[in-house]
Enzyme design. Structure first.
Site, PDB file in Angstrom:
ATOM      1  N   LYS A  22      40.328  33.755  45.844  1.00 48.76           N
ATOM      2  CA  LYS A  22      39.470  33.931  44.658  1.00 48.76           C
ATOM      3  C   LYS A  22      39.891  35.151  43.839  1.00 48.76           C
ATOM      4  O   LYS A  22      40.068  35.065  42.628  1.00 48.76           O
ATOM      5  CB  LYS A  22      38.000  34.104  45.101  1.00 48.76           C
ATOM      6  CG  LYS A  22      37.091  34.552  43.969  1.00 48.76           C
ATOM      7  CD  LYS A  22      35.656  34.709  44.400  1.00 48.76           C
ATOM      8  CE  LYS A  22      35.295  36.045  44.971  1.00 48.76           C
ATOM      9  NZ  LYS A  22      34.897  37.095  44.007  1.00 48.76           N
ATOM     10  N   ASN A  23      40.024  36.291  44.511  1.00 45.21           N
ATOM     11  CA  ASN A  23      40.200  37.527  43.753  1.00 45.21           C
ATOM     12  C   ASN A  23      41.606  37.673  43.168  1.00 45.21           C
ATOM     13  O   ASN A  23      41.826  38.502  42.291  1.00 45.21           O
ATOM     14  CB  ASN A  23      39.801  38.742  44.603  1.00 45.21           C
ATOM     15  CG  ASN A  23      38.290  38.773  44.813  1.00 45.21           C
ATOM     16  OD1 ASN A  23      37.535  38.102  44.097  1.00 45.21           O
ATOM     17  ND2 ASN A  23      37.836  39.535  45.801  1.00 45.21           N
ATOM     18  N   CYS A 117      28.287  40.189  41.888  1.00 49.45           N
ATOM     19  CA  CYS A 117      27.320  40.438  42.959  1.00 49.45           C
ATOM     20  C   CYS A 117      26.626  41.776  42.737  1.00 49.45           C
ATOM     21  O   CYS A 117      27.247  42.744  42.290  1.00 49.45           O
ATOM     22  CB  CYS A 117      28.021  40.428  44.317  1.00 49.45           C
ATOM     23  SG  CYS A 117      28.632  38.792  44.756  1.00 49.45           S
ATOM     24  N   ARG A 122      27.889  49.529  39.774  1.00 48.89           N
ATOM     25  CA  ARG A 122      29.310  49.173  39.881  1.00 48.89           C
ATOM     26  C   ARG A 122      30.037  49.766  38.677  1.00 48.89           C
ATOM     27  O   ARG A 122      30.218  49.103  37.658  1.00 48.89           O
ATOM     28  CB  ARG A 122      29.491  47.657  39.965  1.00 48.89           C
ATOM     29  CG  ARG A 122      28.920  47.069  41.237  1.00 48.89           C
ATOM     30  CD  ARG A 122      29.215  45.585  41.389  1.00 48.89           C
ATOM     31  NE  ARG A 122      30.599  45.324  41.747  1.00 48.89           N
ATOM     32  CZ  ARG A 122      31.061  44.112  42.070  1.00 48.89           C
ATOM     33  NH1 ARG A 122      30.251  43.077  42.072  1.00 48.89           N
ATOM     34  NH2 ARG A 122      32.325  43.938  42.381  1.00 48.89           N
ATOM     35  N   ASP A 306      34.424  43.051  52.035  1.00 54.50           N
ATOM     36  CA  ASP A 306      33.985  41.665  51.817  1.00 54.50           C
ATOM     37  C   ASP A 306      33.825  40.886  53.130  1.00 54.50           C
ATOM     38  O   ASP A 306      33.390  39.736  53.114  1.00 54.50           O
ATOM     39  CB  ASP A 306      34.962  40.937  50.875  1.00 54.50           C
ATOM     40  CG  ASP A 306      34.903  41.481  49.460  1.00 54.50           C
ATOM     41  OD1 ASP A 306      33.916  42.167  49.127  1.00 54.50           O
ATOM     42  OD2 ASP A 306      35.842  41.234  48.681  1.00 54.50           O
ATOM     43  N   ARG A 397      30.153  30.397  44.664  1.00 51.78           N
ATOM     44  CA  ARG A 397      30.996  31.149  43.731  1.00 51.78           C
ATOM     45  C   ARG A 397      32.373  31.401  44.331  1.00 51.78           C
ATOM     46  O   ARG A 397      33.346  31.555  43.604  1.00 51.78           O
ATOM     47  CB  ARG A 397      30.368  32.517  43.432  1.00 51.78           C
ATOM     48  CG  ARG A 397      29.130  32.444  42.571  1.00 51.78           C
ATOM     49  CD  ARG A 397      28.577  33.798  42.352  1.00 51.78           C
ATOM     50  NE  ARG A 397      29.649  34.676  41.879  1.00 51.78           N
ATOM     51  CZ  ARG A 397      29.482  35.921  41.509  1.00 51.78           C
ATOM     52  NH1 ARG A 397      28.286  36.450  41.556  1.00 51.78           N
ATOM     53  NH2 ARG A 397      30.483  36.646  41.099  1.00 51.78           N
TER      54      ARG A 397
HETATM   55  N1  EPU Z   1      34.777  52.308  41.497  1.00 52.07           N
HETATM   56  C1  EPU Z   1      34.518  53.402  40.703  1.00 52.07           C
HETATM   57  N2  EPU Z   1      34.934  53.355  39.388  1.00 52.07           N
HETATM   58  C2  EPU Z   1      35.584  52.283  38.864  1.00 52.07           C
HETATM   59  C3  EPU Z   1      35.832  51.177  39.685  1.00 52.07           C
HETATM   60  C4  EPU Z   1      35.412  51.209  41.013  1.00 52.07           C
HETATM   61  O1  EPU Z   1      33.943  54.388  41.150  1.00 52.07           O
HETATM   62  O2  EPU Z   1      35.928  52.326  37.683  1.00 52.07           O
HETATM   63  C5  EPU Z   1      34.344  52.338  42.927  1.00 52.07           C
HETATM   64  C6  EPU Z   1      33.304  51.274  43.220  1.00 52.07           C
HETATM   65  O3  EPU Z   1      31.999  51.745  42.941  1.00 52.07           O
HETATM   66  C7  EPU Z   1      33.545  51.012  44.704  1.00 52.07           C
HETATM   67  C8  EPU Z   1      35.055  51.245  44.867  1.00 52.07           C
HETATM   68  O4  EPU Z   1      35.479  51.980  43.732  1.00 52.07           O
HETATM   69  O5  EPU Z   1      32.861  51.947  45.480  1.00 52.07           O
HETATM   70  C9  EPU Z   1      35.887  49.980  44.959  1.00 52.07           C
HETATM   71  O6  EPU Z   1      35.635  49.154  43.833  1.00 52.07           O
HETATM   72  P1  EPU Z   1      36.713  48.125  43.270  1.00 52.07           P
HETATM   73  O7  EPU Z   1      37.009  48.458  41.856  1.00 52.07           O
HETATM   74  O8  EPU Z   1      37.846  48.040  44.229  1.00 52.07           O
HETATM   75  O9  EPU Z   1      35.910  46.761  43.288  1.00 52.07           O
HETATM   76  P2  EPU Z   1      35.988  45.578  42.237  1.00 52.07           P
HETATM   77  O10 EPU Z   1      37.353  45.486  41.659  1.00 52.07           O
HETATM   78  O11 EPU Z   1      34.815  45.630  41.323  1.00 52.07           O
HETATM   79  C10 EPU Z   1      36.874  43.831  43.934  1.00 52.07           C
HETATM   80  C11 EPU Z   1      36.426  42.495  44.410  1.00 52.07           C
HETATM   81  C12 EPU Z   1      35.213  42.658  45.300  1.00 52.07           C
HETATM   82  C13 EPU Z   1      35.530  43.600  46.455  1.00 52.07           C
HETATM   83  C14 EPU Z   1      36.090  44.923  45.933  1.00 52.07           C
HETATM   84  C15 EPU Z   1      36.584  45.845  47.036  1.00 52.07           C
HETATM   85  C16 EPU Z   1      37.061  41.069  42.572  1.00 52.07           C
HETATM   86  C17 EPU Z   1      36.655  40.177  41.459  1.00 52.07           C
HETATM   87  N3  EPU Z   1      36.099  41.658  43.265  1.00 52.07           N
HETATM   88  O12 EPU Z   1      35.778  44.344  43.196  1.00 52.07           O
HETATM   89  O13 EPU Z   1      34.973  41.371  45.823  1.00 52.07           O
HETATM   90  O14 EPU Z   1      34.373  43.857  47.208  1.00 52.07           O
HETATM   91  O15 EPU Z   1      37.203  44.650  45.047  1.00 52.07           O
HETATM   92  O16 EPU Z   1      37.603  45.231  47.752  1.00 52.07           O
HETATM   93  O17 EPU Z   1      38.245  41.188  42.870  1.00 52.07           O
HETATM   94  C18 EPU Z   1      33.756  39.561  46.592  1.00 52.07           C
HETATM   95  O18 EPU Z   1      34.779  38.888  46.468  1.00 52.07           O
HETATM   96  O19 EPU Z   1      32.737  39.173  47.194  1.00 52.07           O
HETATM   97  C19 EPU Z   1      33.720  40.889  45.997  1.00 52.07           C
HETATM   98  C20 EPU Z   1      32.616  41.534  45.750  1.00 52.07           C
END
Ligand code: EPU
Length: 428
Positions: A22-23, A117, A122, A306, A397
């Site tokens: 997915k990601n 989610c 976030r 995850d 999803r």
């Molecule tokens: N963070 C910041 N600032 C930012 C971005 C992130 O402080 O600008 C922090 C977040 O608050 C968190 C950490 O960095 O504590 C990691 O966040 P990340 O950006 O890696 O998460 P994301 O890109 O929003 C993706 C996956 C998530 C998965 C996370 C961590 C996608 C679409 N989503 O989210 O997947 O939990 O990486 O591996 O790729 C899921 O698939 O169920 C899901 C939630």
């Protein structure tokens, strides 16, 4: 109000085929915006998050044809706007990859604030920091993010303050066609980051170091079309591995990259499962009661956040006391649902203490988000009696045909659809 009805206590036995990641898929769909010719993408998971992304691509003017359930052909040449207007963008997280991609194509992007989610706050500060370093000026107004780079996007050195998948991928997207060299330090190393880079390199991009914490991107002017197959989904695979262990089963999980599963394999082995790795399979056999262990989530190659709800669920009926730390997201709300099934878990901020009980008991529970929902399914499969998992649209999803796949392994599970306009009472 659609729900899964699960009669627990059946061992899962057999083989299950894992879908594309997915990601990775959601980022690669957005990345096609940057191509100057049609792209064919294979192993695309048939899940609602991907459907939203392809819909948004069509709304931008691109054409998307499904050649079969898992193969799409995208022609991005007909895209004619830098603005994502469709409000479905607010229902998923990954819609923010259109910012990086449109910025790379038009030096300007307007995209609604993303959803996804609900894990509390976030932030996207690292995305915005990177766009600014590349020459963009960012503003947020009435739920829209606008980034404009009137003098074009140029290479920059960007240090990520936290390891973030989303900001790493968005920076790659924005920098692929920038003038000069972009270096991302403290980059995320997840398999889907590598997959995005491999896809773009297949189109002619020059991205090196994906999979390490330093990624170097030399901007190129044009990207050709190509055919590319998405990697297998690490979390879907890990979830079936956990379900196998939860039911004392014997399951071969097929079409996986075993190397991406190492942290999950290590924890399941610590709990007493026996795991055999093949070239693109893992077999999980568990014929003894599960033992306790401690788990701390980390960016890749650490244990993935995850998989946290699924592993915590297993530990809720393992022998002994386990401690789970998850500092990445505020992600323990589902514990209240597990408690309805008899789990004994206390949560203190980002730590859960799990006292293993003999067994979970069937109950009516809710899928609070995608992975927490998968954890409820695992709980139901292992519990005595009948479990009703509500709000299954969250699970769908990210998990393709989950009911069909579990039935194939011998689970007693079906999807019950609420008649239109009628709220189902609690049956449990
Ligand atoms: N963070 C910041 N600032 C930012 C971005 C992130 O402080 O600008 C922090 C977040 O608050 C968190 C950490 O960095 O504590 C990691 O966040 P990340 O950006 O890696 O998460 P994301 O890109 O929003 C993706 C996956 C998530 C998965 C996370 C961590 C996608 C679409 N989503 O989210 O997947 O939990 O990486 O591996 O790729 C899921 O698939 O169920 C899901 C939630």
């Amino acid at each position: 109000m659609d729900k899964f009805v699960i009669r627990g206590g059946r061992r899962l036995v057999g083989e299950v085929e894992i879908s594309g990641a997915k990601n990775a898929a959601v980022a690669i769909v957005a990345a096609t915006v940057l191509a100057d010719a049609p792209c064919r993408i294979e192993n695309v998971p048939d899940i609602s998050d991907v459907r939203v992304m392809t819909h948004l691509l069509e709304e931008l003017g691109g054409t998307v044809h499904y050649l079969d359930r898992h193969t799409i052909e995208v022609d991005p040449r007909t895209i004619d706007t830098d603005t994502v207007r469709d409000q479905s963008a607010q229902t998923i997280r990954a819609s923010y990859y259109f910012i990086g991609a449109l910025l790379g194509r038009y030096q300007s992007a307007v995209v609604p604030l993303p959803g996804g989610c609900n894990f509390g706050v976030r932030p996207i500060d690292q995305h915005l920091k990177a766009f600014a370093a590349l020459g963009g000026s960012c503003s947020m107004n009435e739920g829209l993010i606008t980034v404009k780079a009137p003098n074009g996007i140029h290479g920059a050195n960007i240090y990520m303050d936290v390891v973030t998948v989303g900001a790493t991928m968005n920076t790659i997207l924005a920098a692929v066609k920038a003038r000069g060299l972009t270096v991302i330090e403290n980059a995320a190393r997840e398999p889907h980051v590598v997959d995005l880079a491999n896809f773009l390199n297949t189109l002619g991009a020059d991205i090196r170091g994906a999979g390490t914490d330093t990624i170097r991107i030399h901007g190129v002017q044009k990207l050709r079309g190509a055919t590319y197959a998405i990697i297998p989904d690490q979390i879907e695979a890990g979830t079936y591995m956990a379900a196998a262990a939860a039911t004392g089963g014997d399951v071969t999980v097929k079409n996986v990259t075993p190397q991406h599963l190492e942290s999950i394999t290590a924890k399941l082995e610590e709990m007493g499962a026996v795991i055999e790795e093949g070239d693109d399979t893992v077999r999980v056999v568990c014929n003894r009661p599960l033992r306790r262990c401690n788990v701390r989530t980390m960016p890749h190659p650490g244990f993935p956040t995850d998989m946290q709800p699924q592993i915590t669920t297993l530990l809720s009926f393992a022998h002994g006391t386990s401690i789970i730390n998850d500092g990445i997201w505020d992600r323990f709300k589902y514990v209240d649902e597990l408690r309805r099934m008899g789990a004994q878990i206390t949560v203190n901020r980002d730590m859960a203490v799990v006292e293993g009980v003999d067994h979970l008991k069937g109950a009516t529970v809710r899928a609070l988000d995608l992975r927490a929902g998968a954890a409820m399914v695992i709980a139901g499969l292992a519990a005595t009696g009948v479990t009703y998992v509500e709000d299954v649209q969250y699970i769908e999803r990210g998990f393709e045909r989950i009911v069909e796949k579990l039935v194939g392994l011998g689970a007693d599970i079906y999807r019950s659809q609420a008649p239109e306009g009628v709220a189902l009472g609690k049956l449990g």
